[in-house]
Design a protein around this motif. Structure first.
Motif, PDB file in Angstrom:
ATOM      1  N   GLY A   1       0.775  -1.294  -0.144  1.00  0.00           N
ATOM      2  CA  GLY A   1      -0.170  -0.150  -0.091  1.00  0.00           C
ATOM      3  C   GLY A   1       0.888   1.404   0.022  1.00  0.00           C
ATOM      4  O   GLY A   1       0.582   2.229  -0.539  1.00  0.00           O
ATOM      5  N   VAL A   2       2.029   1.063   0.529  1.00  0.00           N
ATOM      6  CA  VAL A   2       2.768   2.385   0.932  1.00  0.00           C
ATOM      7  C   VAL A   2       4.334   2.094   0.505  1.00  0.00           C
ATOM      8  O   VAL A   2       4.882   1.005   0.946  1.00  0.00           O
ATOM      9  CB  VAL A   2       2.708   2.917   2.113  1.00  0.00           C
ATOM     10  N   PHE A   3       4.843   2.993  -0.341  1.00  0.00           N
ATOM     11  CA  PHE A   3       6.492   2.854  -0.626  1.00  0.00           C
ATOM     12  C   PHE A   3       7.072   4.049  -0.099  1.00  0.00           C
ATOM     13  O   PHE A   3       6.676   5.016  -0.229  1.00  0.00           O
ATOM     14  CB  PHE A   3       6.539   2.455  -2.160  1.00  0.00           C
ATOM     15  N   VAL A   4       8.358   3.743   0.550  1.00  0.00           N
ATOM     16  CA  VAL A   4       8.813   4.668   1.082  1.00  0.00           C
ATOM     17  C   VAL A   4      10.139   4.606   0.433  1.00  0.00           C
ATOM     18  O   VAL A   4      10.892   3.696   0.700  1.00  0.00           O
ATOM     19  CB  VAL A   4       9.177   4.357   2.857  1.00  0.00           C
ATOM     20  N   ASP A   5      10.699   5.810  -0.286  1.00  0.00           N
ATOM     21  CA  ASP A   5      12.000   5.815  -0.655  1.00  0.00           C
ATOM     22  C   ASP A   5      12.856   6.558  -0.193  1.00  0.00           C
ATOM     23  O   ASP A   5      12.779   7.829   0.001  1.00  0.00           O
ATOM     24  CB  ASP A   5      12.058   6.061  -2.281  1.00  0.00           C
ATOM     25  N   SER A   6      14.060   6.112   0.559  1.00  0.00           N
ATOM     26  CA  SER A   6      15.088   6.800   1.519  1.00  0.00           C
ATOM     27  C   SER A   6      16.276   7.027   0.415  1.00  0.00           C
ATOM     28  O   SER A   6      17.266   7.557   0.876  1.00  0.00           O
ATOM     29  CB  SER A   6      15.660   6.240   2.720  1.00  0.00           C
ATOM     30  N   SER A   7      16.209   6.580  -0.853  1.00  0.00           N
ATOM     31  CA  SER A   7      17.449   6.953  -1.632  1.00  0.00           C
ATOM     32  C   SER A   7      17.483   8.215  -2.048  1.00  0.00           C
ATOM     33  O   SER A   7      16.629   9.026  -1.945  1.00  0.00           O
ATOM     34  CB  SER A   7      17.111   5.975  -3.124  1.00  0.00           C
ATOM     35  N   SER A   8      18.654   8.708  -2.474  1.00  0.00           N
ATOM     36  CA  SER A   8      19.024   9.993  -2.968  1.00  0.00           C
ATOM     37  C   SER A   8      18.916  10.187  -4.425  1.00  0.00           C
ATOM     38  O   SER A   8      19.718   9.894  -5.170  1.00  0.00           O
ATOM     39  CB  SER A   8      20.338  10.906  -2.625  1.00  0.00           C
ATOM     40  N   ILE A   9      17.366  10.621  -5.177  1.00  0.00           N
ATOM     41  CA  ILE A   9      17.468  10.621  -6.337  1.00  0.00           C
ATOM     42  C   ILE A   9      16.872  11.803  -6.890  1.00  0.00           C
ATOM     43  O   ILE A   9      16.301  12.767  -5.872  1.00  0.00           O
ATOM     44  CB  ILE A   9      16.258   9.437  -6.885  1.00  0.00           C
ATOM     45  N   SER A  10      16.694  12.327  -8.087  1.00  0.00           N
ATOM     46  CA  SER A  10      16.216  13.589  -8.526  1.00  0.00           C
ATOM     47  C   SER A  10      14.768  13.639  -8.130  1.00  0.00           C
ATOM     48  O   SER A  10      14.064  12.592  -8.226  1.00  0.00           O
ATOM     49  CB  SER A  10      16.437  13.720  -9.815  1.00  0.00           C
ATOM     50  N   SER A  11      14.064  15.010  -8.297  1.00  0.00           N
ATOM     51  CA  SER A  11      12.784  15.005  -8.191  1.00  0.00           C
ATOM     52  C   SER A  11      12.188  14.585  -9.185  1.00  0.00           C
ATOM     53  O   SER A  11      10.942  14.084  -9.300  1.00  0.00           O
ATOM     54  CB  SER A  11      12.369  16.723  -7.750  1.00  0.00           C
ATOM     55  N   GLU A  12      12.555  14.742 -10.409  1.00  0.00           N
ATOM     56  CA  GLU A  12      12.078  14.251 -11.912  1.00  0.00           C
ATOM     57  C   GLU A  12      11.869  12.713 -11.532  1.00  0.00           C
ATOM     58  O   GLU A  12      10.624  12.321 -11.883  1.00  0.00           O
ATOM     59  CB  GLU A  12      12.802  14.590 -12.908  1.00  0.00           C
ATOM     60  N   GLN A  13      12.896  12.000 -11.247  1.00  0.00           N
ATOM     61  CA  GLN A  13      12.822  10.422 -11.315  1.00  0.00           C
ATOM     62  C   GLN A  13      11.817   9.864 -10.082  1.00  0.00           C
ATOM     63  O   GLN A  13      10.868   9.419 -10.502  1.00  0.00           O
ATOM     64  CB  GLN A  13      13.993  10.074 -10.753  1.00  0.00           C
ATOM     65  N   SER A  14      11.596  10.975  -8.869  1.00  0.00           N
ATOM     66  CA  SER A  14      10.704  10.537  -8.067  1.00  0.00           C
ATOM     67  C   SER A  14       9.035  10.973  -8.289  1.00  0.00           C
ATOM     68  O   SER A  14       8.427  10.096  -8.073  1.00  0.00           O
ATOM     69  CB  SER A  14      10.865  11.441  -6.705  1.00  0.00           C
ATOM     70  N   ALA A  15       8.809  11.827  -9.043  1.00  0.00           N
ATOM     71  CA  ALA A  15       7.827  12.187  -9.668  1.00  0.00           C
ATOM     72  C   ALA A  15       7.213  10.957 -10.682  1.00  0.00           C
ATOM     73  O   ALA A  15       5.869  10.738 -10.424  1.00  0.00           O
ATOM     74  CB  ALA A  15       7.698  13.417 -10.372  1.00  0.00           C
ATOM     75  N   ALA A  16       8.210  10.575 -11.447  1.00  0.00           N
ATOM     76  CA  ALA A  16       7.779   9.455 -12.364  1.00  0.00           C
ATOM     77  C   ALA A  16       7.430   8.304 -11.777  1.00  0.00           C
ATOM     78  O   ALA A  16       6.350   7.558 -11.975  1.00  0.00           O
ATOM     79  CB  ALA A  16       8.870   9.352 -13.501  1.00  0.00           C
ATOM     80  N   ILE A  17       8.102   7.929 -10.524  1.00  0.00           N
ATOM     81  CA  ILE A  17       8.004   6.757  -9.841  1.00  0.00           C
ATOM     82  C   ILE A  17       6.548   6.817  -9.100  1.00  0.00           C
ATOM     83  O   ILE A  17       5.772   6.064  -8.913  1.00  0.00           O
ATOM     84  CB  ILE A  17       9.346   6.342  -8.868  1.00  0.00           C
ATOM     85  N   ARG A  18       6.393   7.879  -8.536  1.00  0.00           N
ATOM     86  CA  ARG A  18       4.985   8.158  -7.746  1.00  0.00           C
ATOM     87  C   ARG A  18       3.843   7.952  -8.856  1.00  0.00           C
ATOM     88  O   ARG A  18       2.864   7.522  -8.264  1.00  0.00           O
ATOM     89  CB  ARG A  18       5.169   9.629  -7.354  1.00  0.00           C
TER      90      ARG A  18
END
Length: 325
Positions: free
Chosen positions: A94-111
């Motif tokens: 239900g919930v994914f928590v990512d503590s990696s250091s990635i770009s905001s663009e990559q994070s938005a795409a994964i979201r």
């Protein structure tokens, strides 16, 4: 949400210098933790401490909360959506928590990809290194839907014992992490410069840094880096290449948002000199894999100094009591 003894079942991917001690703290906090790592041998010691080791990321599809702590955004994409990725399994956490250091663009795409599968992402990058984790001095900055964050905060707090800060929706935590690492670069560069200034005037590095650490300008960071600067211990916590990447990310964001950052730009150029200075080492490539604090040697070189270890052990402030290990 599926639970064991009223606690969510946790899935964890990433057993590197940071991931292993972070996951270990979650296990010690009493959660059922299922783990996967690309190099299985790195995860096996945590299995002996109570975690359950699975064969592939897809075997974590049935957990309540899936936490990733890997090197790059591409790695996050692979373990979630690639062959045998979490999202290829039977079920969706239900919930994914990512503590990696990635770009905001990559994070938005994964979201967006997770939302299409009915799951929520909490961006939760961290501040500190493996020793900070063990000493209970790791912190985290988080963004995403507030109700979901409130649900997972106790799990994040298990590994980010120094504090968990919520900063808003979307990818705002990624911007905070970039800003944090820009500050990291500026501080280490200037700390190296003033330490060499003091040394060239005749002050031993250990004496100067002890004064700084006990002053109003001292911090957790300056204290735990002092032993490295004093004794030239370049055991890797963070590489110059990763620092350069984060300074570039900060400057890119600054241009997009029209924020002048001249100090950051100067620090980026100063750091680049370290890459040039590495060419005089016997193995330049290996030298650049050493800790970013080694840039003090480049500052010293420009000042006409060749550094030697002072052989004065200095407490990092991250020592872990024996009982807590």
């Amino acid at each position: 949400m599926r639970t064991t003894m009223t606690k969510p079942v946790i899935g964890w991917i990433g057993m590197g210098r940071m991931g292993y001690p972070m996951a270990e703290r979650v296990v010690k906090a009493g959660y059922e933790v299922r783990i996967w790592n690309r190099t299985r041998a790195k995860a096996e010691p945590l299995e002996a401490k109570g975690a359950t080791l699975v064969d592939a990321p897809r075997d974590l599809a049935g957990v309540d909360i899936l936490i990733t702590m890997v090197s790059t955004g591409k790695d996050v994409e692979t373990v979630l959506f690639g062959p045998d990725g979490v999202l290829t399994g039977d079920g969706v956490p239900g919930v994914f928590v990512d503590s990696s250091s990635i770009s905001s663009e990559q994070s938005a795409a994964i979201r967006d990809k997770l939302a299409a599968r009915g799951a929520t992402l909490i961006a939760a990058p961290v501040s500190g290194n493996g020793k900070c984790v063990k000493a209970g001095k790791l912190s985290s900055v988080c963004s995403g839907p507030r109700p979901v964050f409130d649900t997972v905060e106790p799990v994040i707090a298990a590994y980010a014992a120094a504090g968990v800060s919520y900063v808003g929706e979307g990818e705002l935590a990624r911007f905070c992490k970039i800003a944090h690492n820009v500050f990291l670069g500026v501080v280490i560069q200037n700390l190296a410069e003033i330490t060499i200034l003091a040394q060239k005037a005749g002050v031993p590095r250990h004496a100067f840094l002890d004064f700084m650490n006990n002053s109003a300008m001292g911090s957790v960071f300056t204290r735990y880096k002092s032993n490295a600067l004093i004794n030239l211990d370049w055991t890797t916590t963070f590489t110059p290449e990763l620092l350069r990447k984060d300074l570039d990310l900060g400057l890119t964001a600054a241009r997009a948002l029209e924020v002048p950052m001249p100090v950051t730009a100067a620090t980026r150029e100063a750091l680049q000199a370290h890459f040039g200075a590495a060419s005089i080492q016997d193995d330049p490539e290996a030298y650049l894999q050493k800790d970013f604090a080694a840039l003090i040697e480049t500052v010293a070189l420009a000042a006409g100094l060749t550094l030697e270890p002072e052989n004065v052990p200095y407490p990092t402030g991250l020592e872990v009591p024996q009982a807590a290990e």
